[in-house]
Design an enzyme around this catalytic site. Sequence first.
Site, PDB file in Angstrom:
ATOM      1  N   GLU A  36       0.871  -1.164   0.000  1.00  0.00           N
ATOM      2  CA  GLU A  36       0.000   0.000   0.000  1.00  0.00           C
ATOM      3  C   GLU A  36       0.917   1.225   0.000  1.00  0.00           C
ATOM      4  OE1 GLU A  36      -2.718   0.443   3.314  1.00  0.00           O
ATOM      5  OE2 GLU A  36      -3.585   2.218   2.382  1.00  0.00           O
ATOM      6  N   ARG A 262       5.292 -13.417   9.200  1.00  0.00           N
ATOM      7  CA  ARG A 262       5.996 -12.188   8.868  1.00  0.00           C
ATOM      8  C   ARG A 262       7.339 -12.142   9.581  1.00  0.00           C
ATOM      9  NH1 ARG A 262       2.329  -8.101   9.124  1.00  0.00           N
ATOM     10  NH2 ARG A 262       3.804  -6.448   9.518  1.00  0.00           N
ATOM     11  N   LYS A 272       4.530   1.085   9.937  1.00  0.00           N
ATOM     12  CA  LYS A 272       4.579   2.422   9.344  1.00  0.00           C
ATOM     13  C   LYS A 272       4.023   3.473  10.302  1.00  0.00           C
ATOM     14  CE  LYS A 272       3.225   0.313   5.388  1.00  0.00           C
ATOM     15  NZ  LYS A 272       2.436   0.136   4.194  1.00  0.00           N
TER      16      LYS A 272
HETATM   17  P1  ATP Z   1       2.899  -2.127   8.154  1.00  0.00           P
HETATM   18  O1  ATP Z   1       2.086  -2.975   9.066  1.00  0.00           O
HETATM   19  O2  ATP Z   1       4.343  -2.045   8.475  1.00  0.00           O
HETATM   20  O3  ATP Z   1       2.305  -0.793   7.895  1.00  0.00           O
HETATM   21  P2  ATP Z   1       1.669  -3.384   5.945  1.00  0.00           P
HETATM   22  O4  ATP Z   1       1.533  -4.843   6.052  1.00  0.00           O
HETATM   23  O5  ATP Z   1       0.465  -2.578   6.211  1.00  0.00           O
HETATM   24  O6  ATP Z   1       2.909  -2.918   6.780  1.00  0.00           O
HETATM   25  P3  ATP Z   1       1.662  -3.367   3.122  1.00  0.00           P
HETATM   26  O7  ATP Z   1       2.069  -2.282   2.214  1.00  0.00           O
HETATM   27  O8  ATP Z   1       0.241  -3.730   3.191  1.00  0.00           O
HETATM   28  O9  ATP Z   1       2.213  -2.980   4.536  1.00  0.00           O
HETATM   29  O10 ATP Z   1       2.542  -4.663   2.862  1.00  0.00           O
HETATM   30  C1  ATP Z   1       2.847  -5.144   1.585  1.00  0.00           C
HETATM   31  C2  ATP Z   1       3.166  -6.611   1.681  1.00  0.00           C
HETATM   32  O11 ATP Z   1       4.279  -6.826   2.534  1.00  0.00           O
HETATM   33  C3  ATP Z   1       2.016  -7.408   2.240  1.00  0.00           C
HETATM   34  O12 ATP Z   1       1.841  -8.545   1.419  1.00  0.00           O
HETATM   35  C4  ATP Z   1       2.480  -7.796   3.604  1.00  0.00           C
HETATM   36  O13 ATP Z   1       1.974  -9.047   3.960  1.00  0.00           O
HETATM   37  C5  ATP Z   1       3.998  -7.835   3.458  1.00  0.00           C
HETATM   38  N1  ATP Z   1       4.626  -7.536   4.737  1.00  0.00           N
HETATM   39  C6  ATP Z   1       4.422  -6.462   5.517  1.00  0.00           C
HETATM   40  N2  ATP Z   1       5.136  -6.549   6.652  1.00  0.00           N
HETATM   41  C7  ATP Z   1       5.839  -7.710   6.577  1.00  0.00           C
HETATM   42  C8  ATP Z   1       6.768  -8.378   7.440  1.00  0.00           C
HETATM   43  N3  ATP Z   1       7.126  -7.846   8.612  1.00  0.00           N
HETATM   44  N4  ATP Z   1       7.271  -9.560   7.039  1.00  0.00           N
HETATM   45  C9  ATP Z   1       6.928 -10.086   5.859  1.00  0.00           C
HETATM   46  N5  ATP Z   1       6.068  -9.518   4.999  1.00  0.00           N
HETATM   47  C10 ATP Z   1       5.513  -8.346   5.343  1.00  0.00           C
HETATM   48 MG    MG Z   2      -1.278  -3.446   5.021  1.00  0.00          MG
END
Ligand code: ATP
Ligand code: MG
Length: 558
Positions: A36, A262, A272
Site C-alpha cells: 500500500e 511475517r 509504518k
Molecule cells: P505495516 O504494518 O508495516 O504498515 P503493511 O503490512 O500494512 O505494513 P503493506 O504495504 O500492506 O504494509 O505490505 C505489503 C506486503 O508486505 C504485504 O503482502 C504484507 O503481507 C507484506 N509484509 C508487511 N510486513 C511484513 C513483514 N514484517 N514480514 C513479511 N512480509 C511483510
Molecule cells: Mg497493510
Amino acid sequence: MSESKTVGPNFVKAIIQKDLEAGKNQGQVITRFPPEPNGYLHIGHAKSICLNFGLAESFNGRCHLRFDDTNPVAEDPEFVDAIQEDIKWLGFDWGEHLYFASDYFHKLYDFAIELIKMDKAFVDTGSVEEIREARGTLTEPGKNSPHRNRSVEENLELFEKMKKGEFEEGKAVLRAKIDMSSPNMNLRDPILYRIKKVAHHRAGNEWSIYPMYDFTHPLSDMLEGITHSVCTLEFEDHRPLYDWLLDTLKTPCHPQQIEFARLNLDYTMMSKRRFIELIANKTVAGWDDPRMPTIRGLRRLGFRAEAIRSFAEKVGVTKKNSISELSYLEQTVREDLDVYADRAFAVLDPIKVVIENWDEGKKEVFEGPKHPKDEARGNRKLTMTREIYIDRSDFLEEAPKKFFRLKPDGHVRLRYAFVVHCHEVIKDDSGKVVELRCTYDERTKNGVTPEGEKKVKGIIHWLSAEEAVPAEIRLYDRLFSDPNPASKNHEDWTQTLNPNSLEVMKNAFVEPGLESLAPESHVQFERLGFFVTDRRDHSKDHVVFNRTVTLRDNWTNK
Ligand code: ATP
Ligand code: MG
C-alpha cells in the site's frame, strides 16, 4: 549473466512445485508483491519481496508489482516512487507488470453490482456503532442487520446513491451477505465498500466510495491471473472471504492464497504508524535515517542489497510467528562486507603524536593490504611523518595491566610500520591529553621486538597528521535498547530508546584518497568496523562516513 535470485527450499515453494506437477495453472507461476503506498518499505517487506520475486524467478514465472491503493487518505505518489526505487535497489524487476488496484475501480464496482444482483450484497444504512455492535464477538454470534433483507432493486438504487455522493461519510456501506453466525468474524457480512469523500492520488475526484482491501485484493489477484497469492499469517482468517468472493462470482481464475509468518526483529519496531511517530517527534531525521529499519534507512546505514537478500533467505519461510535477532542480520551484513569492503585507517577522536627522533619533513611510505584475503586488490600506501594521529581510545594514562595499547613509558606497534615508545604526555590546562611525545625504533620495521622488551602485543592504527583527510564520522547504533519496543505502548516505548544511537565525530580523519569515494562506498576501518560514505551528505569537500556495523557484536548478552 545476471545473478540468480531464486529462493531455496521452503514450504511455499513445495506447494507450487506440487501444483506444477499436478498440471495446475497451465504450468504458470505468477506471484505479486502488493504494497500500500502509504509509507516506505521496511526490512519485513524485503522478506516478502525476496520471497515473491524469488519464487517467480525459481519457476521462470513472473512477479507483479501491484499498489494496493484503496485507502486514499494515507496514500501518496511520493511513496509510489520510493517503493519502486527500493524494490529495484533490492535487485528485483517486475518488467511491464506494474499495476494499481485503483485501475480496477470500475471493474470492482461492476463486481459489486453483480453481487447485489445475486442477492449476495446489500446496502446497510445503519450507523457505524450499530453495525459494530451487531457483529458479535469471538464467543457470541452476530445479529443480522435490519437492512439485510432489502430488495435487489432497493440495494442497487442505494448503492448508486452512495456512488453519486448522496450519502454523507459513515451513513451507508455495502456489505456482503454471508453469515452473521459464522465463527469467523470476517464472514459476518463484511463491509465491501465505504464512503470516503476524499480525492485519490490516481483516480482524482471520480469516486466517493472506495472498495475495502478484503474485497479488492482477491479480485485484483484474479484480474491479473495471479496463481499463488502469498501473504502474511494475519490474513489466514481472511482466506475464507477471499475464496467466497471468487467462488460466488464464479471468476475464471482462482488464485491460491498461501500465508507465511511475517518477519519480526528484536530491538526494532516495524510498523509504518510507528515510523511516522518517530519522524514526527524528531527521534529520527526521516524515513531514510540510518537507524530506521526501512530499506532506505538500512541502505544509508551501509547494508548492501546482497546482505538483505541473504538474510531473507537465511531466516527462511515458516508458518510460525517468531522474532528474529537483529544480531543475526548484523552478522549477515558483516559477512557480506568482510568480503566486499576494502580496508582503510580512520582516527575517530585524534590525539597528536610527535615522533621526536623522526626528522622534520621526512616521509616514508608503508604499505597495507587493501584486503587481507584478496591480494589481487593490491596495497594502499600509508605515509609516515613526524606528526601522526592515533585514536584517543588507544592511549590510557592510568592503564590496567592488560591494556596493550599505548601508555606512559609503554610500547605499541603502529600497524604496518614500527614500534613507538611513549615518554611524555602533554596536557592542556583542563588536564586533557593533547599530545604524546614518542620515539621510534628503526629496527622494529621488520616486526622485530625492541631490545630488552617482551613481545609488543598492542597494534594500533594511525594516520599522518600532514596527509590525513578531515572527516565527519557518524557512529550509529541501535535505536532501541529494549529487545521488544513494539510490545510497549507509546509512553513506554519512548523510554526504550537508546540514548547513544548516534554519536557524531566531527574531528575525525581518514586515509587520503577516501575523499574521492562516491557516495555509498563501503570500507572497513581497521579495528573500528564497517563504514559507508553517506549517500546524501558525503562529498569531496565534506567527507562523511556512517558506521554500518561494528566488527563484533556488542549487544548479545548485554
Ligand atoms: P505495516 O504494518 O508495516 O504498515 P503493511 O503490512 O500494512 O505494513 P503493506 O504495504 O500492506 O504494509 O505490505 C505489503 C506486503 O508486505 C504485504 O503482502 C504484507 O503481507 C507484506 N509484509 C508487511 N510486513 C511484513 C513483514 N514484517 N514480514 C513479511 N512480509 C511483510
Ligand atoms: Mg497493510
